[in-house]
Design an enzyme around this catalytic site. Structure first.
Site, mmCIF file in Angstrom:
data_model
loop_
_atom_site.group_PDB
_atom_site.id
_atom_site.type_symbol
_atom_site.label_atom_id
_atom_site.label_comp_id
_atom_site.label_asym_id
_atom_site.label_seq_id
_atom_site.Cartn_x
_atom_site.Cartn_y
_atom_site.Cartn_z
ATOM 1 N N HIS A 284 -24.253 -16.430 -38.844
ATOM 2 C CA HIS A 284 -22.891 -16.808 -38.496
ATOM 3 C C HIS A 284 -22.760 -18.308 -38.249
ATOM 4 O O HIS A 284 -21.872 -18.981 -38.792
ATOM 5 C CB HIS A 284 -22.460 -16.023 -37.255
ATOM 6 C CG HIS A 284 -21.078 -16.306 -36.771
ATOM 7 N ND1 HIS A 284 -20.800 -17.280 -35.836
ATOM 8 C CD2 HIS A 284 -19.887 -15.737 -37.071
ATOM 9 C CE1 HIS A 284 -19.501 -17.297 -35.588
ATOM 10 N NE2 HIS A 284 -18.921 -16.368 -36.322
ATOM 11 N N ASN A 376 -10.467 -11.611 -32.801
ATOM 12 C CA ASN A 376 -10.129 -10.778 -33.962
ATOM 13 C C ASN A 376 -9.651 -9.375 -33.616
ATOM 14 O O ASN A 376 -9.822 -8.458 -34.412
ATOM 15 C CB ASN A 376 -11.350 -10.634 -34.884
ATOM 16 C CG ASN A 376 -11.782 -11.939 -35.495
ATOM 17 O OD1 ASN A 376 -11.041 -12.911 -35.477
ATOM 18 N ND2 ASN A 376 -12.983 -11.969 -36.009
ATOM 19 N N SER A 455 -13.290 -16.993 -36.381
ATOM 20 C CA SER A 455 -14.489 -17.831 -36.377
ATOM 21 C C SER A 455 -14.497 -18.789 -37.550
ATOM 22 O O SER A 455 -15.059 -19.886 -37.470
ATOM 23 C CB SER A 455 -15.753 -16.968 -36.444
ATOM 24 O OG SER A 455 -16.233 -16.643 -35.172
#
Length: 722
Positions: A284, A376, A455
């Protein structure tokens, strides 16, 4: 806890002087004590992983939309692991004040393992809750900066009073925190909350790039990046990436990402493993770093927004994409103290904390612009984005509309491209995710991956902020934020609104406002007919350059639910004796049929691996079913044979109910067992009458120890009664 031989003696000698100094310095900064932070309204926190079986995760998992012509890889790369913990079990953060904050530095465990601080009331609580560690948060910062605890105590007295208290996890952290707050020496106490990556990874492009793929980065023109690069590329601006780490160096089992080869890095720190190597073990953080400053104009891969900026990797999230507020707060303070102009936080959690709030306020006071993902869950803005001193970023898709996962509310400041992997509005034959280089599973093997999430939106804004700071080095963080807000492309109702904040960030126009050239003509509205891509993937398929079309191609691997019978068992091939019905994952350790361990008949399904080394993987078998709307009762029954050499929650064996977008709707089971025998279980599916859902059997291996975990599944039925 201080373990240096002379530390306790030195600290005892300095106790009175340091306490007086801390109190004196604190009294010089304010005329009266600051009011205690208002605690945010929060969702009730689970005490154990199984206590909120019907909760919806804060950041839902990815949608398994296959890329046409490519194998469906990497669908398991995100959180199909059900509900997420809201706090670290067995931990609270305590803020001591005055002399007590120094006295506690001498805390040591007694013969029975219980920590004694010399503070009578606190020691009684330590005994009651069986506290085995009372660690000053200033100590990891001292290790990270190379300074002594004593020096930091004098230079930064405000950091002195924070302690991470670890206790028997059978006790509720909320109750423990309340007990410590009753002590007049305690300013406040709170659970050690968790935050998570705010992304939705999807299918990797499945090729190693050897030519530029900028034409697939629809998100760069959306923010006027190409026009802005004529004016600024982010030179001499330092951006801290607080995340799962970054693939920035060749060290041990880690490798530097090829398309970060010319990106500038400064030394960072790993607050998860307490060392100076902030390497990425999840993927990530590398994707986020690429959006900010991917090496550009280097004849490979893709582009970054501020590709001449410098990055500081700070690891505050572990290989599962989660991190506690103490680690995140330490990372924020570390980055601010080391001169980061921008701090990117592509993470969020449902609950705020005073610890996190003080950290972002501290960074703002040092002149850092703190940028954070809104979250989210498609609901209220999460933390730390919800704090006033943080620039909160929501997500839009190719069509400049808020994507349904993106959180919204009065705290939203700006929106940026976050992607929507359910659609292909630009007609390039790939889902509209944000494209950057990273890895999946193996941190030595890199490729281009499509992610979606807030993100992915936040680093676009961090990159644009770097362009502005490079153009006008004297501009303050608030001036940079104001320039981006004043020039943002207004979306939704006229003026600022809760869906889009001030609007979509526009790099070139913001540069003009901060002191650059005259505003550039805004980027034309995207059409569904972009130029024909010219790349040829190196993987076997597709073998020709895809031709864009205005209609998304029909997915080739999305199953069509079999028409259910009027009543009875609606599960297809539930005994695994035939073919069809089930979708087996094509991840690092794919699920498969097996004849080695069966409950009935000749075959069962094996998920995960039984022997060997497993360094982070997902494995699953799923089936899409439609439960009749008039079902009086629907019962899922199945047999599982679990095996594992690891411990929960490092690894997990899961049975979930997912909706058609692969979002978790029910946690049937989420445990880890080495029973090595067949166990029958059942679950009431009646609440899903009239809906089409996935029945999901999966194994998650966090890879921390390399030990294998697996699960065999057999004789699955879903009996409908009408």
């Amino acid at each position: 806890m201080i373990k240096r031989p002379e530390s306790a003696r030195i600290l005892r000698n300095l106790l009175t002087a340091l306490a007086l100094l801390a109190v004196t310095l604190a009294s010089c900064t304010k005329g009266s004590p600051a009011p205690r932070p208002t605690q945010p309204v929060a969702v009730p926190s689970p005490v154990s992983p199984v206590s909120t079986a019907t909760a919806i995760p804060a950041q839902p998992p990815a949608t398994p939309t296959p890329v046409p012509g490519l194998p469906q890889l990497g669908v398991e790369s995100v959180n199909t692991i059900g509900d997420k913990l809201e706090m670290v079990p067995g931990q609270v953060i305590v803020k001591l004040q005055g002399a007590a904050s120094v006295q506690a530095l001498t805390a040591e465990p007694e013969a029975d393992g219980i920590v004694e601080t010399g503070l009578a009331f606190i020691d009684r609580l330590n005994e009651s809750f069986r506290v085995y560690a009372f660690e000053p948060l200033i100590e990891p910062l001292a290790r990270a900066t190379g300074e002594s605890v004593e020096t930091l105590s004098v230079e930064r007295p405000k950091l002195l009073g924070f302690y991470l208290v670890s206790f028997d996890p059978q006790y509720d952290p909320d109750e423990v925190a309340s007990a410590y707050e009753a002590d007049p020496n305690v300013d406040y106490a709170e659970p050690n909350y968790l935050a998570y990556i705010s992304d939705e990874p999807l299918t990797p492009m499945n090729f190693t790039p050897n030519d530029p793929y900028f034409s697939f980065q629809w998100h760069m023109p959306l923010i006027q990046a190409p026009q802005a690069w004529d004016v600024s590329t982010g030179q001499n601006v330092l951006i801290a990436v607080l995340d799962t780490g970054v693939a920035y160096e060749d060290f041990g089992n880690f490798r530097r990402a090829p398309d970060l080869g010319t990106t500038r890095f400064v030394s960072g720190y790993d607050f998860i493993n307490s060392d100076s190597h902030a390497n990425d073990d999840q993927g990530h953080g590398t994707h986020v770093a690429g959006t900010i400053a991917q090496s550009t104009n280097n004849a490979q891969g893709v582009a970054g927004v501020a590709f001449n900026a410098s990055l500081m990797p700070v690891k505050v999230l572990d290989g599962r994409g989660q991190g506690s507020h103490d680690a995140i707060a330490q990372g924020i303070v570390y980055a601010a103290d080391r001169g980061a102009r921008i701090i990117n936080l592509s993470l969020s959690g449902r609950t705020g904390s005073s610890t996190l709030a003080e950290a972002v306020d501290y960074a703002a006071s040092k002149g850092s612009l703190v940028v954070a993902a809104a979250g989210n869950s498609g609901s209220r803005v999460e933390y730390p984005a919800a704090y006033e001193s943080v620039l909160a970023v929501g997500a839009v898709g190719f069509d400049r509309r808020r994507v349904d996962y993106s959180n919204f509310g009065s705290q939203i400041d700006l929106v940026a491209p976050g992607g929507d992997t359910d659609v292909d509005l630009n007609g390039d034959s790939y889902p509209d995710g944000v494209l950057q280089e990273t890895f999946q599973g193996d941190p030595t093997q890199f490729g281009l991956f499509l992610y979606e999430g807030t993100s992915m939106a936040a680093p676009h804004v961090s990159g644009v902020a770097a362009l502005l700071m490079a153009r006008n080095p004297g501009a303050t963080a608030s001036q940079v934020q104001q320039a981006m807000e004043n020039t943002a492309l207004d979306l939704g109702p006229a003026g600022r609104d809760d869906q889009y904040g001030h609007g979509l960030v526009q790099a070139a126009d913001a540069l003009a406002a901060i002191g650059g050239p005259q505003p550039v003509t805004p980027t034309p509205t995207p059409t569904t007919q972009p130029p024909t891509p010219t790349f040829t993937p190196t993987s076997p398929s597709p073998t020709a350059s895809p031709t864009p079309t205005s209609t998304p191609a029909t997915p080739t691997l999305t199953p069509t639910p079999t028409s259910p019978p009027v009543a009875g068992n609606i599960m297809v091939n539930g005994d695994f004796e035939g073919e069809g019905g089930w979708i087996f994952s094509h991840t690092r350790h794919p699920a498969s049929y097996t004849t080695q361990v069966v409950h009935g008949g000749a075959r069962a399904a094996r998920i995960g691996i039984v022997t060997g080394v497993d360094r982070y993987s997902y494995s699953s078998v799923v089936q899409l079913v439609t439960i009749p709307a008039d079902a009086r009762r629907a019962t899922l029954t199945y047999w599982v044979y679990p095996t594992s050499e690891d411990v929960f929650p490092r690894d997990m064996q899961m049975v979930l109910v997912l909706n058609e977008r692969f979002r978790t709707r029910a946690i049937v089971d989420r445990t880890l067992s080495n029973a090595r025998q067949w166990v029958q279980r059942s679950y009431d599916m009646t609440p899903f009458a009239g809906r089409t859902v996935y029945v999901y059997f999966g194994v998650y291996n966090g890879g921390r120890t390399g030990k294998p975990s697996a699960m065999y599944v057999d004789d699955v039925s879903l009996i409908v009664e009408r």
